[in-house]
Structure formats: C-alpha cells, structure tokens
Design a protein around this motif. Structure first.
Motif, PDB file in Angstrom:
ATOM      1  N   VAL A  80      -6.121   3.412  -1.112  1.00  0.00           N
ATOM      2  CA  VAL A  80      -5.046   2.832  -0.305  1.00  0.00           C
ATOM      3  C   VAL A  80      -5.352   3.005   1.190  1.00  0.00           C
ATOM      4  N   ALA A 101       1.006   4.167  -2.717  1.00  0.00           N
ATOM      5  CA  ALA A 101       0.794   5.562  -2.329  1.00  0.00           C
ATOM      6  C   ALA A 101       1.973   6.416  -2.788  1.00  0.00           C
ATOM      7  N   LEU A 161       0.826  -1.211   0.000  1.00  0.00           N
ATOM      8  CA  LEU A 161       0.000   0.000   0.000  1.00  0.00           C
ATOM      9  C   LEU A 161       0.861   1.262   0.000  1.00  0.00           C
ATOM     10  N   THR A 198      -6.405   7.104  -5.800  1.00  0.00           N
ATOM     11  CA  THR A 198      -5.513   6.021  -5.371  1.00  0.00           C
ATOM     12  C   THR A 198      -5.213   6.138  -3.876  1.00  0.00           C
TER      13      THR A 198
END
Ligand code: ATP
Ligand code: MG
Lengths: 244, 296
Positions: free
Chosen positions: B178, B31, B27, B174
């Motif tokens: 996330v 990110a 994740l 996104t």
C-alpha cells in the motif's frame, strides 16, 4: 571582510559576454564567438533580422539557457556554470518581457504583475500600492481584475512589461516589447524604459522596429549571421537600409 | 508554514487530482483492514496464550489398571502428588459432565456418550510456569501414574503462534504494498502535473522562484489530496468494521473468545490518513525537486 563586496554594492558591468556560442541540441551554431559588454545604467537596442537569434541571446542573459561555449558574467558574477541554487537570487534582479508575453492565464492582470514581488515575499501593502500605480501608468486601471485571455494583444503586452519592471530590476531584457501596440503607446512604453534607465537600470530592447530605434539616441547591438556588431544610435536616414 | 496563495493553478479540477484522492481512499481502506487484522490476531494470541500458559492438562487413560477401570486409584495418587507439589497452585479433575459436553459436537447427545469409557482429565494451574517447574511436575506425575499423558499446550500454542505470525506477515506485506502504491501514485501524478504546468513553472523560475517554493506547492496539494482521500477511506472503513463486528457477535460463545481491541489500534487507524498525507507530501516534494534539478 571589508574586502568582500556585497552584491548590492556592485559597481561595474551589468552583462559581459566573452566568446559566447550557443546551439540547440544537435543543430548548427545560432551564434559563435559573441563578445560584448553592457555597462551599468546603459540602454541598448538589440537589432537584427528575424531568426538572427535575438531571443536566443536574451534567453542566455535571463538564464533560461546556458552558453554552449564561452563565458557569461552578470552583475560581475560568472554565471556560466553557476550552481542552480544561485540562480533565483540573480534572476530577481532581472526583468524580462517575453516576445510572446507568457502571462499566467489563471491569474488576473493584477496578480500577474504582482508575481515578482510576491515571489520575493514583498509585503501585500507594498504589492497593492506598486502594482496599482504601475498598471495605472500603463493605462490598464480598468483591467486590473481581468484575465489576460480577455484582453487585447496590446493590453497583454503592457501587462507583460509591467510585470518585468514592477520589482525595479537592475537589468531589463525586453523582447519586441512594442510589437503589438500603436505608435503612441509604443512611445509611452519606451518612456517607461527610459525612466527606469535614468533611475539606474540597464536596458536591452530587442526589436525589428527601425522607426522606434531611430527615435531614440541609444546605441545598437546588431545581430546577423551569428555575429554581433556594435553600432552607434540609428539616424532617421538609415531607415530601410539593411545593416551589414 | 503553509502559504495560502498559490501561483500554480494546481487546484483547477484536473482529473489526476481526483484520481489521487480516490486511490488514497482505497489504499487507506486496505491499510485499515491490514492494521485491524494484525491487531485482532495479536489480541487473540494474547488471550489464548494467557489462558494456557501456566496450565497443564493431565490425562489418565482408562483401563490403566484392569481392576480399577475408572482409574480412581491412579487419579487419587496423581492428585495427591500434585497437591503437595510446590509448583502447583491447584489441581482438580474435570467433571465428567464437562468432558461429555466437550465431546458432544463429535458424538451427539445420545446414549453412546454416556457409555463411553472416558479418560480422566485433571486441570492443573501452576504457580510457576518455567520449563523446569513443568518438567518437575511431569516427572512426579509420571512416577505416580506411569502412562498418564501430560499436555502443557506448548505444541498447540506454537502452531497457533505460527499461524498468527504468518497472518501478521501478510498484514505487513499489505502495508508495504500500500505504501509503495501510494508513493508511485504520487510520483506519476506529480510528474503529470509538472508536464501540464511546464510553462507556468518556467515563468516562475524567470521571476526568481526557488525550486523549493515550487516543490512546496506540489507538496501541499499532494498533502491535501491524500488527507482527503485518507479520511474518506477511514470513513468507509468504520461501517465495514462495524459490520464485521456484528457478524462476529452472531457466532456462539466459546468459539471466538471475546477480544477487546487495544487503544493502540484506534490510534493507529486515526494516524493512517495522516501518514498517507505525510508520505504523499514528501514524495511530491522530492519528485519536483528532482525534476527541476535537471533544468538550467
Ligand atoms: N528551442 C529551439 N530549438 C531549436 N532551435 C531554435 C529554438 N529556438 C530558436 N531556435 C532557432 O534559433 C534561431 C534564432 O531564433 P530566435 O528566436 O533567437 O531569433 P530571433 O532573432 O528572436 O527572431 P525573431 O525576430 O523572429 O523573434 C532560429 O533559426 C530558430 O529556428
Ligand atoms: Mg525573437
């Protein structure tokens, strides 16, 4: 403010049940309409046949269950519907010996016994001293660093008792605390409870062991078919006679 | 303060613990990509808008005047007007070789291009870039040479900004996904260990432990796992970013402007694992407190 009594100054009854009933989920009543009072610094046996509800009754008193009906007072405080955030403070004044011990397997005997003190943020020096002393007293000096799983049933039971009394609780609730030890050790462990009782704690011991009950001159609460009867200390002649 | 002793056997190598570390790593990696993309687009946009705001390109078409096929007179006239206009800082024709250069990719370097009748381009740098100044200059140029085409690059810039905003929205989405995935991971992992340690928790309650104390132990574990996973994610992202930068450096000059990342990007990247840790810690704490509040 002078009228407000500090909890520690409490004088009065340790436990008070008024018309208490308990049932599990949709099952039948384990008991209904149970009333009794445990005065301060008293000693009681809780007797009754297997399945009568001794463990259930104790679990109400150590606040693992709430009564389905009636009213429960601990240390003069109505805890029947007490808010959850109030319970830890009350529980710290209790000492519980579980019938199945419930020792924490990932900890040593020492750490298991230290648990109530550490949860209450007692300093490590005091923890060290009190726990070692107590473990010595129950004859487990050699096993302090052992995990419960490598100890015998009787040794585990003694750890469970040590954990229940290490923080000098005001009320000790012991469920068959001598079920796994021989008579000599059973008597020694009973002496520990008697000592604590003399120091001011109230003690309730649930047991089937009539020989043990007959050996000590303490009153009984007899639980049978959902009813509690107060009985005087047991006489040796009563052994084997089923109480009704 | 973080107590170092733990009453719950949370460290005991359970699979769910490693799973959390892994997932947080992935994740944070994702990110990082989103954050970098966003910063790159921002920088690119800044570069472009800075290089085109305050500039105009005036195009004087060929054969505006049949007697003057190269539009020399019109060009002179326009330049004269521009030089005297107060809002213009400077104006100059783009040399024919440069125009030829710009067209090379489309026409090739052969003879055709040399014979092509090319429009005259005038680069104008404005001293004032407000819309009113641009309109005034446009009017003056139109009067001097009707048919001249004036481009203030607004339309082009607006399309570029539109594209950049779209990409920025994707980056934000996104980040949101996330964050949501992190939260859900922690909730489920925490619930699984609550169930696994139910008996230990019961004993802790009986000896007087507060919910906050138990929640704190779970929160601490979630924090440590997420920090570990987060920094691992950054660690694998660093070479990835280096590789992308190397790929970009191989592209010829001019197509991609040389963009410098702002310091804030590096700070944001460094903060990502910490943010993951904080989110995980709070989520675990709330999850445990909620679950315990349903007990006696
Ligand atoms: N968690 C539970 N859910 C449903 N029923 C239960 C539960 N625990 C106990 N009971 C029922 O409550 C009754 C009383 O059980 P309890 O354990 O209190 O008896 P006890 O007097 O302690 O017995 P023993 O002497 O064998 O320990 C039993 O009929 C038992 O089946
Ligand atoms: Mg029982």
């Amino acid at each position: 403010m002078a009228l407000v009594r500090k909890k520690t100054d409490f004088v009065g009854d340790t436990v008070q049940l008024e018309a208490v009933g308990l049932r599990y989920a949709d099952g039948p009543d384990i008991f209904s309409d149970v009333s009794f009072t445990i005065p301060q610094s008293s000693f009681h046996f809780l007797t009754g046949p297997s399945g009568a509800g001794k463990t259930s009754l104790l679990s109400l008193m150590y606040l693992a269950k709430r009564p389905t009906r009636g009213k429960l007072m601990l240390f003069g405080d109505d805890v029947t519907d007490a808010k959850r955030t109030r319970l830890p403070a009350i529980r710290r004044r209790l000492g519980v010996v579980f019938q199945d011990f419930r020792l924490l397997e990932h900890m040593t005997a020492f750490d298991n016994v230290a648990l109530p003190l550490r949860i209450a943020n007692v300093s490590e020096t005091v923890v060290e001293r009190n726990v070692s002393e107590l473990l010595k007293w129950v004859g487990l000096e050699e096993q302090m660093q052992a995990r419960p799983s490598v100890l015998s049933g009787g040794q585990q039971q003694r750890i469970a008792i040590a954990r229940a009394v290490v923080h000098r609780p005001k009320l000790i609730l012991a469920d068959e605390p001598t079920g796994n030890v021989d008579d000599a050790i059973a008597v020694r462990l009973m002496q520990l409870f008697v000592e604590l009782h003399k120091l001011g704690a109230s003690v309730i011991i649930a047991t089937h062991n009539e020989h043990l009950v007959a050996r000590f001159p303490f009153p009984r609460l007899h639980l049978n078919e959902g009813k509690v009867t107060a009985l005087p200390p047991m006489q040796a002649s009563e052994i084997g006679v089923v109480a009704s | 303060m973080i107590a170092l002793r733990s009453e719950l056997p949370l460290k005991k190598g359970d699979a769910s613990g490693r799973f959390v570390v892994w997932l947080v790593m992935v994740l944070v990696f994702m990110a990082s990509i989103a954050v970098t993309t966003n910063a790159y687009i921002g920088a690119l946009l800044g570069h472009w808008s800075q290089s085109v705001t305050g500039t105009l390109t005036i195009q004087i078409p060929v054969m505006l005047d049949a007697n003057d096929p190269a539009s020399t007179a019109a060009t002179e006239k326009v330049l004269d007007v521009l030089h005297r206009h107060p809002a213009v800082e400077n104006a100059a024709t783009v040399p024919r070789e440069k125009v030829t250069e710009l067209l090379k990719p489309w026409f090739g370097a052969g003879e055709t291009i040399a014979d092509l009748p090319l429009p005259v381009l005038i680069d104008v740098r404005m001293s004032a870039s407000e819309a009113s100044a641009i309109a005034a200059v446009s009017n003056a140029v139109q009067t001097a040479a009707p048919g001249a085409v004036i481009d203030d690059h607004r339309a082009w810039l607006n399309r570029v900004i539109g594209l950049a905003e779209g990409l920025g929205a994707i980056a934000l989405t996104t980040m949101a996904l996330v964050t949501g995935a992190l939260g859900l991971t922690i909730v489920f992992a925490t619930r699984a260990s609550l169930a696994a340690f139910a008996q230990v928790i019961d004993v802790l309650h009986v000896v007087g432990a507060k919910d906050g104390y138990i929640a704190g132990q779970f929160a601490r574990r979630a924090l440590l796992q997420s920090l570990l996973g987060g920094f691992a994610g950054l660690a694998i992202y660093a070479p990835t970013l280096g590789f992308i930068a190397w790929l970009a450096s191989r592209i010829e000059d001019g197509i991609l402007p040389d963009v410098r990342f702002p310091v804030s990007l590096w700070l944001t990247l460094a903060v990502l694992p910490l943010a993951a840790g904080a989110i995980a810690m709070i989520t675990a704490n709330v999850t445990v407190r909620r679950a315990l509040s349903a007990k006696v």
